[in-house]
Design a protein around this motif. Structure first.
Motif, PDB file in Angstrom:
ATOM      1  N   PHE A  56       0.853  -1.189   0.000  1.00  0.00           N
ATOM      2  CA  PHE A  56       0.000   0.000   0.000  1.00  0.00           C
ATOM      3  C   PHE A  56       0.891   1.242   0.000  1.00  0.00           C
ATOM      4  CE2 PHE A  56      -2.542  -3.418   1.606  1.00  0.00           C
ATOM      5  CZ  PHE A  56      -3.851  -3.153   1.203  1.00  0.00           C
ATOM      6  N   TYR A  57       0.676   2.130  -0.952  1.00  0.00           N
ATOM      7  CA  TYR A  57       1.408   3.400  -1.027  1.00  0.00           C
ATOM      8  C   TYR A  57       0.511   4.504  -0.477  1.00  0.00           C
ATOM      9  CZ  TYR A  57       5.331   1.574  -3.782  1.00  0.00           C
ATOM     10  OH  TYR A  57       6.456   0.893  -4.188  1.00  0.00           O
ATOM     11  N   VAL A  58       1.001   5.209   0.546  1.00  0.00           N
ATOM     12  CA  VAL A  58       0.194   6.188   1.278  1.00  0.00           C
ATOM     13  C   VAL A  58       0.859   7.563   1.191  1.00  0.00           C
ATOM     14  CG1 VAL A  58      -0.876   6.730   3.497  1.00  0.00           C
ATOM     15  CG2 VAL A  58      -0.472   4.337   2.860  1.00  0.00           C
ATOM     16  N   HIS A  59       0.114   8.556   0.723  1.00  0.00           N
ATOM     17  CA  HIS A  59       0.655   9.916   0.615  1.00  0.00           C
ATOM     18  C   HIS A  59       0.554  10.658   1.947  1.00  0.00           C
ATOM     19  CE1 HIS A  59      -3.284  11.911   0.698  1.00  0.00           C
ATOM     20  NE2 HIS A  59      -3.726  11.022  -0.180  1.00  0.00           N
ATOM     21  N   GLY A  60       1.087  11.861   1.980  1.00  0.00           N
ATOM     22  CA  GLY A  60       1.115  12.640   3.212  1.00  0.00           C
ATOM     23  C   GLY A  60       0.130  13.791   3.239  1.00  0.00           C
ATOM     24  N   PHE A  61       0.358  14.701   4.172  1.00  0.00           N
ATOM     25  CA  PHE A  61      -0.491  15.879   4.375  1.00  0.00           C
ATOM     26  C   PHE A  61      -0.495  16.724   3.104  1.00  0.00           C
ATOM     27  CE2 PHE A  61      -1.597  19.937   6.563  1.00  0.00           C
ATOM     28  CZ  PHE A  61      -2.686  19.488   7.291  1.00  0.00           C
ATOM     29  N   GLN A  62      -1.668  17.088   2.623  1.00  0.00           N
ATOM     30  CA  GLN A  62      -1.870  17.848   1.392  1.00  0.00           C
ATOM     31  C   GLN A  62      -1.409  17.082   0.149  1.00  0.00           C
ATOM     32  OE1 GLN A  62       0.139  21.643   2.315  1.00  0.00           O
ATOM     33  NE2 GLN A  62      -1.878  22.566   2.644  1.00  0.00           N
ATOM     34  N   GLY A  63      -1.235  15.777   0.298  1.00  0.00           N
ATOM     35  CA  GLY A  63      -0.789  14.962  -0.827  1.00  0.00           C
ATOM     36  C   GLY A  63      -1.938  14.459  -1.677  1.00  0.00           C
ATOM     37  N   SER A  64      -1.586  13.720  -2.716  1.00  0.00           N
ATOM     38  CA  SER A  64      -2.568  13.160  -3.642  1.00  0.00           C
ATOM     39  C   SER A  64      -1.928  11.961  -4.340  1.00  0.00           C
ATOM     40  CB  SER A  64      -2.974  14.210  -4.680  1.00  0.00           C
ATOM     41  OG  SER A  64      -1.866  14.529  -5.511  1.00  0.00           O
ATOM     42  N   ALA A  65      -2.597  11.464  -5.385  1.00  0.00           N
ATOM     43  CA  ALA A  65      -2.017  10.363  -6.159  1.00  0.00           C
ATOM     44  C   ALA A  65      -0.667  10.777  -6.752  1.00  0.00           C
ATOM     45  CB  ALA A  65      -2.979   9.946  -7.261  1.00  0.00           C
ATOM     46  N   ASN A  66      -0.525  12.068  -7.055  1.00  0.00           N
ATOM     47  CA  ASN A  66       0.742  12.546  -7.617  1.00  0.00           C
ATOM     48  C   ASN A  66       1.918  12.313  -6.672  1.00  0.00           C
ATOM     49  OD1 ASN A  66      -0.422  13.459  -9.996  1.00  0.00           O
ATOM     50  ND2 ASN A  66      -0.891  15.478  -9.156  1.00  0.00           N
ATOM     51  N   SER A  67       1.633  12.221  -5.381  1.00  0.00           N
ATOM     52  CA  SER A  67       2.701  12.038  -4.395  1.00  0.00           C
ATOM     53  C   SER A  67       3.340  10.652  -4.466  1.00  0.00           C
ATOM     54  CB  SER A  67       2.155  12.267  -2.986  1.00  0.00           C
ATOM     55  OG  SER A  67       1.571  13.543  -2.867  1.00  0.00           O
ATOM     56  N   THR A  68       2.614   9.685  -4.988  1.00  0.00           N
ATOM     57  CA  THR A  68       3.147   8.313  -5.039  1.00  0.00           C
ATOM     58  C   THR A  68       3.237   7.766  -6.460  1.00  0.00           C
ATOM     59  OG1 THR A  68       0.916   7.435  -4.587  1.00  0.00           O
ATOM     60  CG2 THR A  68       2.395   7.714  -2.708  1.00  0.00           C
ATOM     61  N   ASN A  69       2.780   8.527  -7.444  1.00  0.00           N
ATOM     62  CA  ASN A  69       2.810   8.044  -8.838  1.00  0.00           C
ATOM     63  C   ASN A  69       4.209   7.661  -9.296  1.00  0.00           C
ATOM     64  OD1 ASN A  69       0.094   8.106  -9.474  1.00  0.00           O
ATOM     65  ND2 ASN A  69       0.144  10.180 -10.312  1.00  0.00           N
ATOM     66  N   THR A  70       5.190   8.532  -9.038  1.00  0.00           N
ATOM     67  CA  THR A  70       6.550   8.275  -9.513  1.00  0.00           C
ATOM     68  C   THR A  70       7.146   7.032  -8.850  1.00  0.00           C
ATOM     69  OG1 THR A  70       6.928  10.613  -9.967  1.00  0.00           O
ATOM     70  CG2 THR A  70       8.879   9.229  -9.712  1.00  0.00           C
ATOM     71  N   LEU A  71       6.936   6.896  -7.546  1.00  0.00           N
ATOM     72  CA  LEU A  71       7.439   5.719  -6.829  1.00  0.00           C
ATOM     73  C   LEU A  71       6.829   4.437  -7.395  1.00  0.00           C
ATOM     74  CD1 LEU A  71       7.204   7.062  -3.161  1.00  0.00           C
ATOM     75  CD2 LEU A  71       9.325   6.578  -4.406  1.00  0.00           C
ATOM     76  N   ILE A  72       5.531   4.478  -7.666  1.00  0.00           N
ATOM     77  CA  ILE A  72       4.838   3.291  -8.179  1.00  0.00           C
ATOM     78  C   ILE A  72       5.308   2.957  -9.592  1.00  0.00           C
ATOM     79  CG2 ILE A  72       2.584   2.399  -8.901  1.00  0.00           C
ATOM     80  CD1 ILE A  72       1.380   3.942  -6.504  1.00  0.00           C
ATOM     81  N   GLN A  73       5.431   3.975 -10.428  1.00  0.00           N
ATOM     82  CA  GLN A  73       5.880   3.748 -11.802  1.00  0.00           C
ATOM     83  C   GLN A  73       7.286   3.162 -11.826  1.00  0.00           C
ATOM     84  OE1 GLN A  73       5.363   7.648 -13.522  1.00  0.00           O
ATOM     85  NE2 GLN A  73       3.127   7.491 -13.467  1.00  0.00           N
ATOM     86  N   HIS A  74       8.140   3.627 -10.926  1.00  0.00           N
ATOM     87  CA  HIS A  74       9.502   3.087 -10.847  1.00  0.00           C
ATOM     88  C   HIS A  74       9.469   1.621 -10.429  1.00  0.00           C
ATOM     89  CE1 HIS A  74      13.717   2.594  -9.641  1.00  0.00           C
ATOM     90  NE2 HIS A  74      13.982   3.684 -10.325  1.00  0.00           N
ATOM     91  N   ALA A  75       8.602   1.283  -9.477  1.00  0.00           N
ATOM     92  CA  ALA A  75       8.481  -0.108  -9.019  1.00  0.00           C
ATOM     93  C   ALA A  75       7.982  -1.012 -10.138  1.00  0.00           C
ATOM     94  CB  ALA A  75       7.532  -0.174  -7.824  1.00  0.00           C
TER      95      ALA A  75
END
Length: 293
Positions: A56-75
């Motif tokens: 599960f990828y979880v973003h932070g305060f004021q975050g969104s899908a954009n906060s974890t998109n790059t990490l997920i795409q790299h994985a």
């Protein structure tokens, strides 16, 4: 009469030569087969594991899908992981799952998105619990990983310290990126104000830390934790929002739990708080920790 005898002897000689050649060929074939078999046995195992444990990828305060998109795409590109679901939590706490998790998907990923990205830690913890429960109801699993950024780190640790239903899955690996466990610069912390005492305890313990310390005994045993810390190298010893002391204070908080703790520090302008989740080196460190053999 003599000629007949000679002809018979010659025939027997030819037959012997043919048999010897045949046996020699069999020997070479057997040797080749053995060699090929040994070569196959010596092939290196694939560097990336194949696991059914969801992450599960979880973003932070004021975050969104954009906060974890790059990490997920790299994985997905590097570790052969696959994003299978997006779990969106409405402002009222309703969980909506989109996507499809096919059986035997390799290294499945669930992206968590909170519509109310300003909610407090305990509220996000409750919502994350609902997300995990909703996903488990659709696709059963017993263990899970979490990759969290910023306030998502505190929400996840708080979740792990909160009593859950008996059939709630068990944490496998946890990755925290820029976790503000003991304060945020500009709110309740100041750069270079805090420090560690000789026993590893942070000198000043802010609200978030006190919240977690009150129930630290509930944290599960022997968790594998990768803690990623950013340092701008500008003299603040911080990533601009989270001081290094605040990020590292998780180690003392979880003392005595048999924690398997790994820390990786990143430096320079790409170690800024929000740039950490866009940093390719950070993404690779996360991938290797979760899925590298």
């Amino acid at each position: 009469m003599r000629r007949k005898v000679l002809r018979k002897l010659f025939r027997w000689f030819l037959l012997g030569v043919v048999v010897l050649i045949g046996l020699s060929g069999c020997g070479r074939t057997t040797k080749r087969s053995t060699s090929q078999s040994a070569s196959t046995t010596q092939k290196k195992a694939a560097p990336w594991i194949t696991s059914s444990v969801p992450t599960f990828y979880v973003h932070g305060f004021q975050g969104s899908a954009n906060s974890t998109n790059t990490l997920i795409q790299h994985a997905e590109k590097t570790a052969h992981a696959h994003k299978v679901l997006v779990a969106t939590v409405s402002t009222s706490g309703q969980v909506t799952l989109t996507g499809h998790w096919a059986a035997k998907t390799r290294n499945p990923i669930i992206q968590v998105v909170f519509k109310n990205n300003l909610a407090q830690y305990d509220q996000q913890s409750a919502w994350l619990s609902q997300v995990i429960t909703a996903v488990k109801a659709r696709h059963n699993f017993n263990r899970y990983n979490v990759v969290a950024h910023s306030a998502g780190c505190v929400a996840t640790v708080n979740l792990l310290m909160t009593k859950q239903a008996s059939n709630f899955p068990t944490i496998n690996k946890l990755v925290t990126i820029a976790g503000p466990f003991d304060g945020v610069v500009g709110e309740d912390d100041v750069a270079n104000q805090n420090s560690f005492l000789s026993n590893g305890q942070p000198k000043y313990q802010h609200a978030a830390y006190q919240l977690l310390a009150a129930k630290r005994q509930r944290f599960p045993r022997h968790v594998h934790l990768l803690n990623i810390v950013g340092n701008l190298d500008d003299g603040t010893n911080s990533d601009s929002l989270v001081t290094n002391v605040s990020a590292r204070s998780i180690k003392y908080l979880l003392r005595g739990t048999g924690l398997n703790y790994t820390e990786k520090d990143f430096h320079g302008k790409n170690a800024q708080h929000s740039k950490l989740h866009e940093n390719a080196k950070v993404a690779l460190a996360v991938d290797r920790y979760l899925w590298h053999r």
